[in-house]
Design an enzyme around this catalytic site. Structure first.
Site, PDB file in Angstrom:
ATOM      1  N   TYR A  56     -49.925  32.378  -1.548  1.00  0.00           N
ATOM      2  CA  TYR A  56     -51.072  31.938  -0.754  1.00  0.00           C
ATOM      3  C   TYR A  56     -52.049  31.224  -1.666  1.00  0.00           C
ATOM      4  CZ  TYR A  56     -55.299  32.263   2.172  1.00  0.00           C
ATOM      5  OH  TYR A  56     -56.435  31.985   2.899  1.00  0.00           O
ATOM      6  N   LYS A  82     -62.644  34.767  -6.829  1.00  0.00           N
ATOM      7  CA  LYS A  82     -62.777  36.219  -6.780  1.00  0.00           C
ATOM      8  C   LYS A  82     -63.617  36.780  -7.941  1.00  0.00           C
ATOM      9  CE  LYS A  82     -59.159  36.832  -3.470  1.00  0.00           C
ATOM     10  NZ  LYS A  82     -57.986  35.993  -3.269  1.00  0.00           N
ATOM     11  N   ASP A 113     -52.465  29.134  -9.973  1.00  0.00           N
ATOM     12  CA  ASP A 113     -53.513  29.638  -9.089  1.00  0.00           C
ATOM     13  C   ASP A 113     -53.811  31.071  -9.517  1.00  0.00           C
ATOM     14  OD1 ASP A 113     -55.159  30.595  -7.168  1.00  0.00           O
ATOM     15  OD2 ASP A 113     -53.912  30.018  -5.454  1.00  0.00           O
TER      16      ASP A 113
HETATM   17  C1  PLP Z   1     -57.871  34.704  -2.381  1.00  0.00           C
HETATM   18  C2  PLP Z   1     -56.990  33.631  -2.865  1.00  0.00           C
HETATM   19  C3  PLP Z   1     -57.227  32.279  -2.568  1.00  0.00           C
HETATM   20  C4  PLP Z   1     -58.288  31.846  -1.612  1.00  0.00           C
HETATM   21  O1  PLP Z   1     -59.569  32.152  -2.026  1.00  0.00           O
HETATM   22  P1  PLP Z   1     -60.761  32.193  -0.946  1.00  0.00           P
HETATM   23  O2  PLP Z   1     -61.973  32.442  -1.771  1.00  0.00           O
HETATM   24  O3  PLP Z   1     -60.419  33.282   0.012  1.00  0.00           O
HETATM   25  O4  PLP Z   1     -60.778  30.867  -0.288  1.00  0.00           O
HETATM   26  C5  PLP Z   1     -56.431  31.332  -3.167  1.00  0.00           C
HETATM   27  N1  PLP Z   1     -55.433  31.673  -4.000  1.00  0.00           N
HETATM   28  C6  PLP Z   1     -55.164  32.959  -4.300  1.00  0.00           C
HETATM   29  C7  PLP Z   1     -54.073  33.275  -5.260  1.00  0.00           C
HETATM   30  C8  PLP Z   1     -55.920  33.980  -3.731  1.00  0.00           C
HETATM   31  O5  PLP Z   1     -55.626  35.258  -4.012  1.00  0.00           O
END
Ligand code: PLP
Length: 427
Positions: free
Chosen positions: A144, A267, A239
């Site tokens: 994701y 995060k 990511d």
């Molecule tokens: C949480 C997450 C996102 C998205 O971040 P948001 O702040 O919710 O838009 C993208 N990539 C990874 C790996 C994530 O865990």
């Protein structure tokens, strides 16, 4: 436990917000039941509107790695608020956080702050496309990367929970530029790259897949991605929105010793306020406006409160011994949960990377999206409900990671193990 007020609030919210929530998995649809409305949080604990308290392993889906309402973060935020909440002009705080990010991530030579992980990945991909002049991207099934169009293809997380891997509303013409391959499958990536490299701008990957639980890279997988992308002039994007400052202070790239071209963060670096960031090689980041032609902007980007919460959180994390403590506690939790499962005779697989983890209700090793989907979601739902009523807050889906914080004590772990034994037995 009583949930009278939460139930009433959820009815109210459901008339006003789609599904009663502002982000889908919060609605408890994957596990059934009624979401708990939170009043406050402190350290490792959440307190709901009905007066119940929980040991929290969701931690706002990762950011609260030093614990909720940490006194140093709260004090710094109070001071920052007094100075004004947003200026739409540069502040020294942005330099401080950028310096902290650059020194923790040697692969990042320049960084741009944004407001969410979604923005970070979307913008990093735009930079990669601008830099290479190519349109297509490779992503992995179950990874994701936020909810931007074109990334909502076989995207894990909420999408897996709801069984709609491809969201309506995403034009086919966007999705067709996204090639998906199974995680941990070097051969599949190699085949695609060798055939189509001239049209491929980047490979984006969660180096540890946290959005279908916690799936570790097989030895050599990330190394091979690095080799292949380098050979064909493809930008490698890690990511690390979830794994950054969580798997290790320097993220998965430090833990596995790989240097990506671009990195996405979020995060933890926001310390509980909305932040994302993307950065990497100078020659790629110099493509970003106003230095280069690739446009990307944000009214609230680099927001002083968000920068403050991020700086204070990283200060606490970077203190000597902080990581050792976090990882030590995480290992203790792993041991306690595995032991509880064994004593209760539960068939589960447990995985952990640093301070993130997942318990899958399956007897088979989980190495990718397909094997993750074999987990028994009904068993998880019953485990989840029992844990919640025992005062343990887990993410309300089999396909989400759990998180540890510096605030979790040995007593928290013991209490969690007792609840887990009871819950495993009843599943
Ligand atoms: C949480 C997450 C996102 C998205 O971040 P948001 O702040 O919710 O838009 C993208 N990539 C990874 C790996 C994530 O865990």
């Amino acid at each position: 436990m009583r949930f009278t007020k939460s139930k009433k609030l959820f009815r109210q919210a459901s008339a006003l917000l789609p599904g009663g929530v502002n982000s889908p998995v919060r609605a408890f649809r994957a596990v059934g039941g009624n979401p708990v409305f939170i009043k406050s949080a402190k350290g490792s604990r959440l307190y709901d509107v009905d007066g119940n308290s929980y040991i929290d392993y969701v931690l706002s889906w990762g950011p609260m790695v030093v614990g909720h309402s940490h006194p140093k973060v709260v004090a710094a935020l109070k001071k920052a608020v007094e100075n004004g909440t947003s200026f739409g002009a540069p502040t020294p705080l942005e330099i401080t956080l950028a310096e902290m990010v650059l020194s923790a991530y040697p692969s990042i030579e320049k960084v741009r702050m944004v407001n969410s992980g979604t923005e970070a990945t979307m913008s990093a991909i735009r930079a990669a496309r601008g830099f290479t002049g190519r349109d297509r991207i490779i992503k992995f099934e179950g990874c994701y990367h936020g909810h931007a169009d074109g990334l909502l293809v076989k995207a894990g997380s909420g999408a897996t929970t709801f069984g709609v891997p491809d969201s309506p509303g995403v034009p086919k013409s966007y999705a067709k530029n996204t090639i998906t391959v199974p995680f941990n499958d070097v051969k599949a990536v190699k085949n695609v790259i060798e055939k189509d490299w001239k049209s491929i701008a980047c490979v984006i990957v969660e180096p540890v897949v946290g959005n279908i639980g916690c799936v570790l890279p097989k030895p050599g997988f990330l190394e091979n991605l690095r080799k292949l992308t380098r050979k064909y002039g493809i930008v490698l994007i890690f990511d690390e929105v979830m794994t950054g400052f969580r798997v290790a202070y320097g993220g998965a790239q430090a833990a596995f010793g790989i240097k990506p071209d671009l990195t996405c963060l979020g995060k933890v670096i926001g310390g509980g306020l909305p932040v994302g960031a993307y950065g990497g090689k100078k020659e790629i980041m110099s493509m970003i406006a106003p230095e280069g032609p690739v446009y990307q902007a944000g009214t609230l980007s680099g927001n002083p409160l968000a920068m403050t919460a991020g700086i204070e959180t990283l200060k606490i994390l970077s203190k000597g011994g902080a990581y050792e403590k976090l990882l030590g506690r995480s290992a203790e939790l792993e041991e306690a949960l595995k032991d509880a499962a064994k004593r209760a005779g539960a068939v589960v697989k447990f995985y952990r990377a640093g301070s993130m983890f997942c318990t899958y209700f399956t007897g088979k090793e989980v190495v990718d999206y397909e094997t993750a989907k074999l987990a028994d979601t009904k068993k998880f739902a019953s485990f989840f409900a029992r844990m919640l009523s025992n005062g343990i807050n887990l993410a309300p889906s089999q396909f989400e990671a759990g998180f540890m914080s510096l605030a979790h004590s040995r007593r928290d772990i013991d209490e969690t193990a007792r609840a887990a034994y009871d819950s495993f037995r009843r599943v």
